[in-house]
Design an enzyme around this catalytic site. Structure first.
Site, PDB file in Angstrom:
ATOM      1  N   HIS A  54     -10.740  67.513 -14.339  1.00 47.86           N
ATOM      2  CA  HIS A  54     -11.179  68.768 -14.084  1.00 47.86           C
ATOM      3  C   HIS A  54     -11.576  69.442 -15.603  1.00 47.86           C
ATOM      4  O   HIS A  54     -11.873  70.505 -15.705  1.00 47.86           O
ATOM      5  CB  HIS A  54     -10.272  69.627 -13.376  1.00 47.86           C
ATOM      6  CG  HIS A  54     -10.415  69.538 -11.974  1.00 47.86           C
ATOM      7  ND1 HIS A  54      -9.403  70.154 -10.944  1.00 47.86           N
ATOM      8  CD2 HIS A  54     -11.113  68.557 -11.358  1.00 47.86           C
ATOM      9  CE1 HIS A  54      -9.749  70.004  -9.841  1.00 47.86           C
ATOM     10  NE2 HIS A  54     -10.696  68.747  -9.953  1.00 47.86           N
ATOM     11  N   LEU A  96      20.223  36.214 -38.223  1.00 49.35           N
ATOM     12  CA  LEU A  96      20.669  34.882 -38.682  1.00 49.35           C
ATOM     13  C   LEU A  96      21.370  33.970 -37.753  1.00 49.35           C
ATOM     14  O   LEU A  96      22.486  34.429 -37.397  1.00 49.35           O
ATOM     15  CB  LEU A  96      21.184  35.122 -40.064  1.00 49.35           C
ATOM     16  CG  LEU A  96      21.627  33.844 -40.931  1.00 49.35           C
ATOM     17  CD1 LEU A  96      20.517  33.315 -41.388  1.00 49.35           C
ATOM     18  CD2 LEU A  96      22.506  34.566 -41.937  1.00 49.35           C
ATOM     19  N   LYS A 145      28.367  37.670 -41.751  1.00 49.08           N
ATOM     20  CA  LYS A 145      27.433  37.305 -42.821  1.00 49.08           C
ATOM     21  C   LYS A 145      27.990  36.972 -44.016  1.00 49.08           C
ATOM     22  O   LYS A 145      29.320  37.124 -44.106  1.00 49.08           O
ATOM     23  CB  LYS A 145      26.408  38.392 -42.922  1.00 49.08           C
ATOM     24  CG  LYS A 145      26.982  39.738 -43.531  1.00 49.08           C
ATOM     25  CD  LYS A 145      26.073  40.633 -43.662  1.00 49.08           C
ATOM     26  CE  LYS A 145      26.460  41.901 -44.156  1.00 49.08           C
ATOM     27  NZ  LYS A 145      25.777  43.066 -44.548  1.00 49.08           N
ATOM     28  N   GLU A 165      23.932  48.402 -34.709  1.00 53.94           N
ATOM     29  CA  GLU A 165      23.061  48.086 -33.252  1.00 53.94           C
ATOM     30  C   GLU A 165      24.028  48.719 -32.231  1.00 53.94           C
ATOM     31  O   GLU A 165      23.406  49.087 -31.210  1.00 53.94           O
ATOM     32  CB  GLU A 165      22.523  46.753 -33.316  1.00 53.94           C
ATOM     33  CG  GLU A 165      21.459  46.581 -34.134  1.00 53.94           C
ATOM     34  CD  GLU A 165      21.273  45.012 -34.205  1.00 53.94           C
ATOM     35  OE1 GLU A 165      20.234  44.503 -35.215  1.00 53.94           O
ATOM     36  OE2 GLU A 165      21.986  44.316 -33.681  1.00 53.94           O
TER      37      GLU A 165
END
Length: 489
Positions: A159, A333, A399, A414
């Site tokens: 429209h 990793l 790590k 996370e």
């Protein structure tokens, strides 16, 4: 959302809608048609509100009129077809840029690529763009012949748009000439109604154009029309309304609902408008639960060893794809490679699947040297990955820093983002490192992490924390837990 009672027909209809429309969403066959009702909750006027001043000028009451297209035409007739006043009304009412509602935002987050609307505002486009999607808006027939490169969603405004208020479809004259001025829109909508499953929201089904299109489809396909749905508020008695008036309105609603079934449009009733948001949230939640975010990193594989760990992750990924679930991951990793191996093997084992549809990988750009820019980029990466999922699995998480093995702070980030986004959190505690710490946190506050969860869910989560040197023994309880959460209603 509370689980509906099986004895209620309305509740059964709701569950059926959620299940079937979700299937269409997953298969990219879903479309949404938005009416004025959705914009009204954002602060814009509906047709009745827009034409209230016009009605007064004619000695009428817009709230008592059912044919508002005719009302606009009456105004034009009494003003020698001068449209200026109607154009100015549109400018006055729709020029302010209001914010999309929560309903708009939820719709924008769903992977729906086709939107239709009779509204003049920009709420749908604004919600989609805020969600990072590139929008191709079409409100002239010339725009139908062009395609915006890289578009994520198409918004058909049959429209018109507030940017061209003088060309908006308003009066009987406009509707009668529609096949000449906007014929390609009729063709495009007809095609979508045949090929896609529509969800109508905030739509009253009094639009002559849609009625004409649906009638043609019904005449062509008779008993082979595609299933569509609309969500509507069940008529309740208004304050001060007489019982006879209420019963009349109720009968009228029932008759309209039955009539919509001629076009295979099934009405899903809610008692309050707020329940529409609940339904859309449930739909989004169930869609997201079909995507599993895998968070993991390993510089040290501990007692499991590298080979057994990679085999475990690959088999997990392969099983998730086999169950028609989707995987997102940041390619951590020592873990990311195994995710790819398992997922791709399963995807390529059948011609019915593609990597793009079932696997989303975002390797982190570790080459960014500026600390602030690096952190901002990593956070954005994580937010975008996690936002797509409903379940998060955490494996290991360690790590090397300065020659020493430490827990991965990235996995902690996370976990917190997933928790904030309402994902189901599944740390594999037996893999130790950060995942072990997170498993202890979840189990110590289990009722908060899994409100209302069954005893079987807690039992399966407990198994994931039992020490083992053979990670493969954790596959069955982990997959059972994911399947339980992914399919739960």
């Amino acid at each position: 959302m509370k689980k509906p009672k099986a004895s209620s027909q309305v509740d059964r209809d709701t569950q059926d809608f959620l299940s079937k429309y979700l299937k269409e969403v997953k298969e990219n066959n879903a479309a949404v048609f938005v009416g004025a009702g959705l914009s009204k909750s954002a602060g814009y006027v509906d047709w009745s509100g827009l034409l209230s001043e016009v009605a007064k000028g004619l000695g009428l009451d817009a709230n008592r009129e059912t044919d508002l297209v005719a009302l606009a035409q009456y105004h034009l007739n009494s003003n020698a077809t001068n449209r200026h006043h109607l154009t100015q009304l549109l400018i006055d009412e729709f020029s302010d840029l209001k914010d999309p509602t929560e309903n708009h935002q939820i719709l924008a987050r769903l992977p729906v690529q086709t939107f239709w609307t009779t509204n003049y505002d920009r709420l749908i486009e604004k919600a989609l763009e805020a969600g990072g999607k590139r929008v191709d808006a079409k409100y002239t027939k010339e725009q139908l012949a062009t395609t915006r490169r890289g578009r994520d969603a198409v918004v058909y405004k049959m429209h018109g748009d507030i940017e061209q208020p003088d060309k908006a479809i308003l009066s009987k004259d406009d509707y009668e000439k529609y096949h000449q001025t906007h014929g390609p829109f009729t063709t495009a909508l007809s095609g979508d109604l045949v090929e896609k499953t529509f969800l109508f929201l905030g739509f009253s089904f009094t639009d002559p154009n849609l009625d004409f299109i649906m009638s043609r489809i019904r005449a062509t396909f008779t008993n082979h029309q595609r299933q569509h749905y609309c969500i509507a508020r069940k008529r309740s008695r208004n304050k001060g309304e007489k019982e006879a008036e209420f019963q009349y309105a109720k009968i009228k609603q029932d008759l309209v609902t039955q009539d919509l079934m001629r076009f295979n449009i099934k009405t899903i009733f809610v008692d309050e408008f707020s329940e529409i948001t609940v339904l859309l949230k449930t739909l989004e939640d169930r869609y997201r639960r079909r995507t599993v975010f895998i968070s993991g990193s390993a510089a040290d594989y501990g007692t499991w060893g590298q080979a057994a760990t990679e085999d475990f992750v690959a088999k997990l990924s392969r099983a998730l794809i086999d169950k028609d679930l989707r995987i997102t991951s940041g390619f951590g990793l020592g873990i990311g490679g195994a995710v790819v191996t398992g997922a791709v093997q399963q995807i390529y084992s059948t011609r019915q699947r593609s990597v793009d549809e079932q696997l989303v990988l975002r390797p982190f750009p570790i080459g960014i040297t500026d600390t602030t820019e690096r952190q901002e980029t990593f956070t954005r990466y994580r937010v975008e990955l996690i936002a797509q999922a409903g379940i998060a699995v955490f494996i290991m998480g360690n790590k090397t820093v300065g020659g020493s093995i430490v827990t991965a702070d990235g996995m902690r980030s996370e976990f917190e983002l997933a928790k904030k986004s309402g994902l189901y959190l599944i740390p594999v505690g037996a893999s130790n490192s950060m995942a072990g710490d997170l498993w202890n946190e979840v189990m110590s506050d289990f009722d908060k992490c899994y409100p209302g969860a069954s005893s079987s869910v807690k039992k399966l989560m407990s198994k994931l924390g039992e020490p083992t040197d053979k990670p493969e023994t954790l596959l069955r309880p982990l997959l059972d837990l994911i399947q339980n959460l992914a399919s739960g209603e």
